[in-house]
Structure formats: structure tokens, C-alpha cells
Write a protein that holds these residues in place. Structure first.
Motif, PDB file in Angstrom:
ATOM      1  N   LYS A  30      39.390  56.206  34.747  1.00  0.00           N
ATOM      2  CA  LYS A  30      39.099  55.097  35.662  1.00  0.00           C
ATOM      3  C   LYS A  30      38.267  55.593  36.847  1.00  0.00           C
ATOM      4  CE  LYS A  30      43.334  52.754  35.904  1.00  0.00           C
ATOM      5  NZ  LYS A  30      44.223  51.756  36.240  1.00  0.00           N
ATOM      6  N   ASN A 142      44.576  45.250  30.886  1.00  0.00           N
ATOM      7  CA  ASN A 142      44.225  45.800  32.203  1.00  0.00           C
ATOM      8  C   ASN A 142      42.707  45.786  32.349  1.00  0.00           C
ATOM      9  OD1 ASN A 142      46.909  46.406  32.186  1.00  0.00           O
ATOM     10  ND2 ASN A 142      46.649  48.633  32.242  1.00  0.00           N
ATOM     11  N   TYR A 144      39.228  45.785  35.401  1.00  0.00           N
ATOM     12  CA  TYR A 144      38.720  45.884  36.769  1.00  0.00           C
ATOM     13  C   TYR A 144      37.890  44.634  37.049  1.00  0.00           C
ATOM     14  CZ  TYR A 144      36.301  47.672  40.865  1.00  0.00           C
ATOM     15  OH  TYR A 144      35.812  47.827  42.131  1.00  0.00           O
ATOM     16  N   ASP A 145      38.187  43.984  38.171  1.00  0.00           N
ATOM     17  CA  ASP A 145      37.439  42.795  38.567  1.00  0.00           C
ATOM     18  C   ASP A 145      36.284  43.244  39.463  1.00  0.00           C
ATOM     19  OD1 ASP A 145      36.428  40.495  39.649  1.00  0.00           O
ATOM     20  OD2 ASP A 145      38.379  39.568  40.036  1.00  0.00           O
ATOM     21  N   THR A 146      35.069  43.134  38.950  1.00  0.00           N
ATOM     22  CA  THR A 146      33.917  43.654  39.703  1.00  0.00           C
ATOM     23  C   THR A 146      33.544  42.729  40.867  1.00  0.00           C
ATOM     24  OG1 THR A 146      32.375  42.560  38.207  1.00  0.00           O
ATOM     25  CG2 THR A 146      32.946  44.833  37.685  1.00  0.00           C
ATOM     26  N   LYS A 149      36.803  43.519  43.318  1.00  0.00           N
ATOM     27  CA  LYS A 149      36.996  44.982  43.370  1.00  0.00           C
ATOM     28  C   LYS A 149      38.482  45.371  43.282  1.00  0.00           C
ATOM     29  CE  LYS A 149      32.607  45.343  44.801  1.00  0.00           C
ATOM     30  NZ  LYS A 149      31.705  44.932  43.733  1.00  0.00           N
ATOM     31  N   ASN A 150      39.200  44.664  42.412  1.00  0.00           N
ATOM     32  CA  ASN A 150      40.622  44.971  42.205  1.00  0.00           C
ATOM     33  C   ASN A 150      40.892  45.303  40.749  1.00  0.00           C
ATOM     34  OD1 ASN A 150      41.791  44.460  44.751  1.00  0.00           O
ATOM     35  ND2 ASN A 150      41.476  42.266  44.413  1.00  0.00           N
ATOM     36  N   TRP A 151      41.926  46.139  40.550  1.00  0.00           N
ATOM     37  CA  TRP A 151      42.422  46.343  39.189  1.00  0.00           C
ATOM     38  C   TRP A 151      43.451  45.260  38.920  1.00  0.00           C
ATOM     39  CZ3 TRP A 151      40.406  49.242  35.544  1.00  0.00           C
ATOM     40  CH2 TRP A 151      39.555  50.287  35.924  1.00  0.00           C
ATOM     41  N   SER A 153      46.055  43.000  35.977  1.00  0.00           N
ATOM     42  CA  SER A 153      46.695  42.966  34.670  1.00  0.00           C
ATOM     43  C   SER A 153      46.749  41.497  34.259  1.00  0.00           C
ATOM     44  CB  SER A 153      48.097  43.558  34.759  1.00  0.00           C
ATOM     45  OG  SER A 153      48.757  43.336  33.536  1.00  0.00           O
ATOM     46  N   TYR A 175      34.683  41.238  34.320  1.00  0.00           N
ATOM     47  CA  TYR A 175      35.818  42.147  34.142  1.00  0.00           C
ATOM     48  C   TYR A 175      35.465  43.315  33.228  1.00  0.00           C
ATOM     49  CZ  TYR A 175      38.204  37.993  35.894  1.00  0.00           C
ATOM     50  OH  TYR A 175      38.572  36.922  36.649  1.00  0.00           O
ATOM     51  N   SER A 178      40.058  48.149  30.686  1.00  0.00           N
ATOM     52  CA  SER A 178      40.341  49.591  30.638  1.00  0.00           C
ATOM     53  C   SER A 178      41.439  49.940  29.633  1.00  0.00           C
ATOM     54  CB  SER A 178      40.749  50.105  32.025  1.00  0.00           C
ATOM     55  OG  SER A 178      41.927  49.458  32.441  1.00  0.00           O
TER      56      SER A 178
END
Ligand code: EPU
Length: 337
Positions: A30, A142, A144-146, A149-151, A153, A175, A178
Motif C-alpha cells: 500500500k 478494501n 483507496y478512495d482517490t 484520500k481515505n482507505w 472497506s 477507487y 487493494s
């Protein structure tokens, strides 16, 4: 971060066209993913997330950074007498993961054996085959929200799975998946309802199938009907099976009594795109080294075309002729870049 410049994408996508990317890197963690995204931002470069490239067609040079996802690992999160919960890295090879589960007799994914691609790509287009869609066996994803900017679930409901569709596809490029959590069963309800599976089991004299015998049947069916992307460039079904209204269906079936269609609800039918394309005379046709596969008209194959645009134009000609003959617009399943 290891950055490669002006690299050919030929080895990184199954259509194997000779398009280039201005920058290319692979990420195994990550943190490496974050580093690559930051590099793209700082250097004002667009980026593209790539799995194993089995559902993508590059039609031109990619001006930006291609980030190849290689986050791997299969972890057992929980196990009971009846079920097992697994967390799998997005970069794991899908076929390898399915055979791992089949070997342990953990049921659920056996109908999805031999589908090319990575685990991370599976929920994005909710891969499906022989009566099963991957979303049925996913607990959470899971990503990542671009934008924020958060990970995050995503629960299965939040994934909004549909036919070759999900939140990750609807909000394309927002998104980055991962890892995926799957729940598999030690006493699975095996899905043998699909005609081709039933026929192979019958031929093999198997009346009490196991997870393994179904996987073997699927592998046999896929190998005999679909071209191996390692040998001939292709990305599986190039188009989705289109959805039409009952009114449209009632008109078409009068004109074309052999049309293959499946009712979805009281007002919608899914029709076999392969049948529509074959009925337009495309099956087995080859033009400029691009072909409509001889055994499955939904698959477009690259026999040596260097430019992705040649494949795109071929698909456009198929769409046009299906629209002219049937008034149905085919949608591409493959991502076009
Ligand atoms: N058909 C034809 N001509 C063709 C191809 C198909 O008439 O050239 C007819 C078949 O005879 C059958 C019907 O269309 O009655 C459906 O065909 P098939 O069972 O081969 O499945 P499909 O709808 O063409 C879908 C998936 C495949 C998946 C198979 C098996 C889509 C877009 N494709 O194909 O997925 O393997 O079902 O479940 O939904 C992929 O997505 O890359 C893929 C290969």
C-alpha cells in the motif's frame, strides 16, 4: 519506486498491441501505491491502475503513469466447521487463487475457474460464469478512495454488484481495490444448473459432483470454447449480453424466432450477444489480423494487429451491424483506453 520510461505495454495486456506508456511502475504494498500516486500528482501525470491486463484494450499511447498492482497474499482470517473467511491481495492471480480454494475443497468459486485476471479486478466488473457471479461470495472489499484520500472497506451491499457491474465500475477510476475478503463454504451448494456443466458431468458419469469435479468441468468447457490469451490475444467476452424490454423482446422474437434470451424480470430480457453477432455473419470473420472467434462470437481475437485502434474499429463495425439488424446497441465489456 522503480520508474520505467516510455515502455511498451505489449507484455502487460492480453490483446498484446504495441502501444506505449510514458511511465510505468509496479507496486507490491500500500505504501508503494501511495508513493506512485504521489509521484503522479507531483509530476502532473495521469495514472492508470493495471492488474494483469486481461480486460483492457489500449488504443493509443498512454500519456502518464501505469501502476501495475502486485499486492499479493492469501490469508485465512477466520475458520469454522462450515466456513472459511479469506483475505486476498488485489494482485493475486485469480486462477491461482481459485485452484488454491478448490484443492482445499472450499466451495463457491469453482464455477469461476480459469478466468484470466487478478483478484482485485474480480469485484470491479463482478466477474461471472456458468451461473455464478463473484459478488455472491464476497464479504467486503478494501479500496483507496482517490477523491477523499481515505482507505475504505466496502461491505458487499456497498459494492452494489450487478451484471458485470459494481460501485467500482460505476465510479470508474475513483477507487483502487487493494484486497478482497471472500467467504467460502466447506459444505457448498454446488451449482450445476448451467447446461454445459450438466452435460460434461453426465458425459463423465459423475452423479455426485465435488468442488473439484465442477472446477475440472469448467476448465474443460472454457479450454474448448475460449481462446487462451497466452496464445492468441483476446480479453474474453468483448461485449456484455444486452438487456432489452419485454416490448422489444416481443417484437424481436416474432422476426427472429431462434433468438436466445433469458427473462430477468417481468419487463426485461437479457439476450445472448454471441447469438446476435453470429446472426450478423461475423463468427470466424478475420479482417486486418483481427477476428471474431470461430467458436464464440462474443470474443474478439488479435492475430497480429499492432494497433489497438484496429481492434476497436473491428468492434465498432460489429456494434453497427448488430444495431442495424436488430435495433440493439451492444455495450463493450472490455475497458477501452
Ligand atoms: N451463442 C451463439 N453464438 C455464439 C456464442 C454464443 O449463438 O457465437 C449462444 C449460445 O449458444 C448460448 C448463448 O449464446 O445459447 C450463451 O452462450 P454462452 O453460454 O457461451 O455464454 P455467453 O452469454 O456468450 C457468458 C459470459 C462469459 C461466460 C459464459 C459462461 C458475458 C458477457 N459473457 O457468455 O464470460 O464464460 O457466459 O457463463 O456475460 C467473459 O466475461 O469474458 C466471459 C467469457
Amino acid at each position: 519506486m522503480q520508474l520505467q520510461k516510455n515502455i511498451s505495454l505489449k507484455p502487460f495486456h492480453s490483446f498484446a498491441c504495441e502501444e506505449n506508456a510514458s511511465f510505468f511502475t509496479t507496486v507490491k504494498t500500500k505504501d508503494e501505491l501511495m508513493e506512485a500516486l504521489n509521484w503522479a500528482k507531483e509530476n502532473k501525470q495521469a495514472y492508470l491502475i493495471l492488474g494483469s491486463g486481461t480486460n483492457i484494450l489500449f488504443t493509443k499511447q498512454f500519456e502518464g503513469l501505469v501502476i501495475k498492482m502486485e499486492l499479493t497474499g492469501i490469508q485465512k482470517v477466520q475458520e469454522s466447521a462450515s466456513e472459511v473467511l479469506l483475505q486476498v491481495g488485489a494482485g493475486e492471480n485469480w486462477t491461482h487463487f481459485v485452484s488454491y480454494c478448490v484443492q482445499k475443497s472450499w466451495g463457491g468459486l469453482e464455477n469461476l475457474s480459469l478466468i484470466p485476471g487478478t483478484v482485485g479486478a474480480a469485484p470491479i466488473q463482478n466477474i461471472g460464469a456458468y451461473g455464478v457471479e463473484v459478488g455472491e461470495h464476497i464479504v467486503s472489499v478494501n479500496a483507496y478512495d482517490t477523491v477523499t484520500k481515505n482507505w475504505l472497506s466496502f461491505t458487499k451491499d456497498a459494492c452494489a454488484f450487478g451484471y458485470r457491474d459494481s460501485i467500482f465500475k460505476k465510479e470508474a477510476n475513483r477507487y483502487i481495490v487493494s484486497a478482497v475478503q471472500f467467504k467460502l463454504s466447506k459444505q457448498p451448494i454446488l451449482r450445476t444448473d448451467y447446461g454445459a456443466i450438466k452435460a460434461v458431468l453426465h458425459e463423465r458419469g459423475i452423479s455426485n459432483p465435488s468442488v473439484e469435479s465442477i472446477a475440472n468441468a469448467v476448465i474443460y468447457i472454457r479450454s474448448s470454447k475460449l481462446p487462451d490469451p497466452k496464445k492468441i490475444g483476446n480479453a474474453g467476452s468483448f461485449f456484455k449480453n444486452p438487456m432489452i424490454t419485454k416490448t422489444q423482446y416481443d417484437q424481436l422474437i416474432v422476426q427472429f424466432p431462434s433468438l436466445i434470451a433469458f427473462p430477468i424480470n417481468d419487463n426485461a430480457y437479457k439476450i445472448a450477444a454471441g447469438w446476435l453477432i453470429e446472426a450478423c455473419g461475423w463468427k470466424g470473420v478475420i479482417q486486418e489480423q483481427v477476428g471474431c472467434y470461430k467458436d464464440q462470437a462474443l470474443v474478439i481475437v488479435n492475430y497480429g494487429a499492432k494497433k489497438g485502434k484496429t481492434i476497436f474499429d473491428f468492434s465498432e463495425a460489429i456494434i453497427q451491424s448488430v444495431q442495424t439488424k436488430f435495433g440493439v446497441v451492444l455495450e463493450r465489456e472490455v475497458n477501452i483506453v
